[in-house]
Design a protein around this motif. Sequence first.
Motif, PDB file in Angstrom:
ATOM      1  N   LEU A 242       0.829  -1.202   0.000  1.00 62.95           N
ATOM      2  CA  LEU A 242       0.000   0.000   0.000  1.00 62.95           C
ATOM      3  C   LEU A 242       0.870   1.263   0.000  1.00 62.95           C
ATOM      4  O   LEU A 242       0.580   2.231  -0.710  1.00 62.95           O
ATOM      5  N   GLN A 243       1.945   1.255   0.795  1.00 65.54           N
ATOM      6  CA  GLN A 243       2.845   2.406   0.816  1.00 65.54           C
ATOM      7  C   GLN A 243       3.430   2.654  -0.573  1.00 65.54           C
ATOM      8  O   GLN A 243       3.469   3.791  -1.062  1.00 65.54           O
ATOM      9  N   TYR A 244       3.867   1.572  -1.224  1.00 62.07           N
ATOM     10  CA  TYR A 244       4.442   1.710  -2.565  1.00 62.07           C
ATOM     11  C   TYR A 244       3.393   2.218  -3.547  1.00 62.07           C
ATOM     12  O   TYR A 244       3.636   3.152  -4.333  1.00 62.07           O
ATOM     13  N   GLU A 245       2.208   1.601  -3.518  1.00 63.49           N
ATOM     14  CA  GLU A 245       1.186   1.918  -4.518  1.00 63.49           C
ATOM     15  C   GLU A 245       0.671   3.344  -4.361  1.00 63.49           C
ATOM     16  O   GLU A 245       0.396   4.035  -5.359  1.00 63.49           O
ATOM     17  N   ILE A 246       0.566   3.821  -3.137  1.00 64.08           N
ATOM     18  CA  ILE A 246       0.138   5.214  -2.917  1.00 64.08           C
ATOM     19  C   ILE A 246       1.158   6.173  -3.512  1.00 64.08           C
ATOM     20  O   ILE A 246       0.805   7.123  -4.224  1.00 64.08           O
ATOM     21  N   GLU A 247       2.421   5.926  -3.247  1.00 63.50           N
ATOM     22  CA  GLU A 247       3.463   6.800  -3.801  1.00 63.50           C
ATOM     23  C   GLU A 247       3.491   6.718  -5.324  1.00 63.50           C
ATOM     24  O   GLU A 247       3.700   7.735  -6.009  1.00 63.50           O
ATOM     25  N   ARG A 248       3.274   5.516  -5.870  1.00 71.29           N
ATOM     26  CA  ARG A 248       3.273   5.370  -7.340  1.00 71.29           C
ATOM     27  C   ARG A 248       2.144   6.191  -7.961  1.00 71.29           C
ATOM     28  O   ARG A 248       2.351   6.903  -8.953  1.00 71.29           O
ATOM     29  N   GLN A 249       0.949   6.105  -7.381  1.00 76.45           N
ATOM     30  CA  GLN A 249      -0.179   6.846  -7.937  1.00 76.45           C
ATOM     31  C   GLN A 249       0.014   8.359  -7.809  1.00 76.45           C
ATOM     32  O   GLN A 249      -0.344   9.117  -8.714  1.00 76.45           O
ATOM     33  N   VAL A 250       0.614   8.781  -6.692  1.00 77.51           N
ATOM     34  CA  VAL A 250       0.888  10.216  -6.535  1.00 77.51           C
ATOM     35  C   VAL A 250       1.873  10.685  -7.598  1.00 77.51           C
ATOM     36  O   VAL A 250       1.696  11.754  -8.201  1.00 77.51           O
ATOM     37  N   GLU A 251       2.895   9.881  -7.866  1.00 78.70           N
ATOM     38  CA  GLU A 251       3.867  10.254  -8.899  1.00 78.70           C
ATOM     39  C   GLU A 251       3.199  10.369 -10.268  1.00 78.70           C
ATOM     40  O   GLU A 251       3.508  11.279 -11.055  1.00 78.70           O
ATOM     41  N   VAL A 252       2.277   9.433 -10.564  1.00 79.40           N
ATOM     42  CA  VAL A 252       1.557   9.495 -11.841  1.00 79.40           C
ATOM     43  C   VAL A 252       0.772  10.793 -11.944  1.00 79.40           C
ATOM     44  O   VAL A 252       0.823  11.499 -12.971  1.00 79.40           O
ATOM     45  N   LEU A 253       0.042  11.147 -10.887  1.00 74.36           N
ATOM     46  CA  LEU A 253      -0.770  12.370 -10.909  1.00 74.36           C
ATOM     47  C   LEU A 253       0.099  13.622 -10.964  1.00 74.36           C
ATOM     48  O   LEU A 253      -0.208  14.573 -11.687  1.00 74.36           O
ATOM     49  N   GLU A 254       1.197  13.626 -10.208  1.00 73.45           N
ATOM     50  CA  GLU A 254       2.068  14.799 -10.175  1.00 73.45           C
ATOM     51  C   GLU A 254       2.747  15.040 -11.522  1.00 73.45           C
ATOM     52  O   GLU A 254       3.087  16.172 -11.859  1.00 73.45           O
ATOM     53  N   SER A 255       2.935  13.958 -12.281  1.00 76.22           N
ATOM     54  CA  SER A 255       3.576  14.113 -13.596  1.00 76.22           C
ATOM     55  C   SER A 255       2.557  14.406 -14.699  1.00 76.22           C
ATOM     56  O   SER A 255       2.915  14.447 -15.877  1.00 76.22           O
ATOM     57  N   GLY A 256       1.278  14.591 -14.320  1.00 74.64           N
ATOM     58  CA  GLY A 256       0.245  14.919 -15.298  1.00 74.64           C
ATOM     59  C   GLY A 256      -0.411  13.717 -15.939  1.00 74.64           C
ATOM     60  O   GLY A 256      -1.209  13.869 -16.869  1.00 74.64           O
ATOM     61  N   GLY A 257      -0.099  12.513 -15.443  1.00 71.00           N
ATOM     62  CA  GLY A 257      -0.673  11.300 -16.011  1.00 71.00           C
ATOM     63  C   GLY A 257      -2.025  10.956 -15.392  1.00 71.00           C
ATOM     64  O   GLY A 257      -2.573  11.697 -14.578  1.00 71.00           O
ATOM     65  N   ARG A 258      -2.540   9.778 -15.783  1.00 72.31           N
ATOM     66  CA  ARG A 258      -3.839   9.311 -15.307  1.00 72.31           C
ATOM     67  C   ARG A 258      -3.678   7.913 -14.717  1.00 72.31           C
ATOM     68  O   ARG A 258      -3.091   7.032 -15.364  1.00 72.31           O
ATOM     69  N   VAL A 259      -4.173   7.718 -13.503  1.00 74.80           N
ATOM     70  CA  VAL A 259      -4.112   6.399 -12.876  1.00 74.80           C
ATOM     71  C   VAL A 259      -5.118   5.482 -13.555  1.00 74.80           C
ATOM     72  O   VAL A 259      -6.277   5.855 -13.781  1.00 74.80           O
ATOM     73  N   LEU A 260      -4.680   4.276 -13.936  1.00 72.78           N
ATOM     74  CA  LEU A 260      -5.551   3.317 -14.600  1.00 72.78           C
ATOM     75  C   LEU A 260      -6.225   2.411 -13.588  1.00 72.78           C
ATOM     76  O   LEU A 260      -5.631   2.040 -12.568  1.00 72.78           O
TER      77      LEU A 260
END
Length: 492
Positions: A242-260
């Motif tokens: 969960l810690q990893y996945e939360i950080e991964r999704q935040v990185e996607v959003l911060e870079s302008g991407g979209r979480v799938l």
Amino acid sequence: MPSAAALSPDILAKYEPVIGLEVHVQLLTETKIFCGCANKFGSGPNTNVCPVCLGLPGSLPVLNQKAVEFATKASLAINCTVNPRSIFARKNYFYPDLPKGYQISQYDKPIAEHGWIEVPTAQGGTKRIGITRLHMEEDAGKSLHDGLPDSAKFTSLDLNRCGTPLCEIVSEPDIRTPEEAFEYLTRLKEILLYTGVSDCNMEEGSLRCDANVSVRPRGQEKFGTKAEVKNVNSFRFVREALQYEIERQVEVLESGGRVLQETRLWNANEGRTYSMRSKEQAHDYRYFPEPDLPPLILSAEFLAARQQEFPELPEARRARMIAEYDLNEKDARTLTASREFADRFEAAAKTAKNPRRVANLLLSEIGGRLNALGLDQESSPVSMAGIVLAADLLDAGSISSKQLKGLLDIAFEKGEDFPAVYEREKPQQISDTSALEAMIDQVIAENPKQVEAYRAGKKTLAGFFVGQIMKASKGQANPALLNELVTKKLEG
């Protein structure tokens, strides 16, 4: 890429994680949910199977009553409302280890709904995590992936697990941190073990957890796009995933991407998740009522019988033991971590003069030695009766704590119970006032400078005199009486 370390304050300040957990619990019945095959782990591949669990044409399911009883007890234990009428459904999907091509489960009319579990918070209070539903279903088989010497791949199927009775417990998306998820799972497992409905052995697959996680900007009401994380085989790994996945999704959003919306697999060796497939919606499974099973009707008498079988659950037991045995919260939580351990302690405490001392010895002196040796409580050479004897001897002043440590060292070294060691060694504590006074007088006479310093105000030197006399008496002086007599002599 992010790591599975604790979430940074910057992430938590800007984004809010939203977590929901789906926990599959194998029920501890002797036979499977819809047939008479043994519900047993560790048998040879494909030996506990029959036409029903293999889905052969013409075979019909018959519901296991014990599985219903266990599911009902589990529902009541997590504060769910048990529905007097529920319906089984077919969940259709194709996978090699699902021989029927569908799974008998429950969908819109489960056996129980609207429960909750309270978990401790970092601030010292408690938080209520809602439970959407508990429904019954059958387990699928197991795919075993191996590699041949020429690197060709093949998959073997073991269908022993097909038809194993399951409860799926679905939480509300009320969990906000990986730590809360860890506490929720810990409390849930503890409750299920107390009820006796499952052994919750994660290594054998008796308890499995899938985590749904999304993130959203702080203050936003709408949930973000979730990912489901699978292949997590311990509570610690659930927290790390969960810690990893939360950080991964935040990185996607911060870079302008979209979480799938997708299913991702956790790789414990690498400490990261990998995309597995796009996430199915409920309609993809084409649920419809199971035509070979009638509605499940639970009478008021059936529910009352389950209530009568109910054990005292962990939180209630902790509160009672704190009041009854004068325990602190930490010790009470350790003593009630398993029902069997709590039962053993309480049986011993009822025979002891001082139950709190029994708890202290069990958790500190015995527990410390067991931890150092990598052993569990069942492997201790010192029985509960031996711990009670040790506690009573300490209370009576018959032995000192130092003497007790020595006796316990012998017990663990020789693998003997405490009563046998005590009977053989029989250390005697000096409690004769005149004998102790004689030793005190001698030590005072031999240390005039220390006496002078004590009487000039350096009161901590009393410990020096006590130590000297303990040394002279070979540790046999009664500590309480010795301290009293030393102070009296020095003050005089």
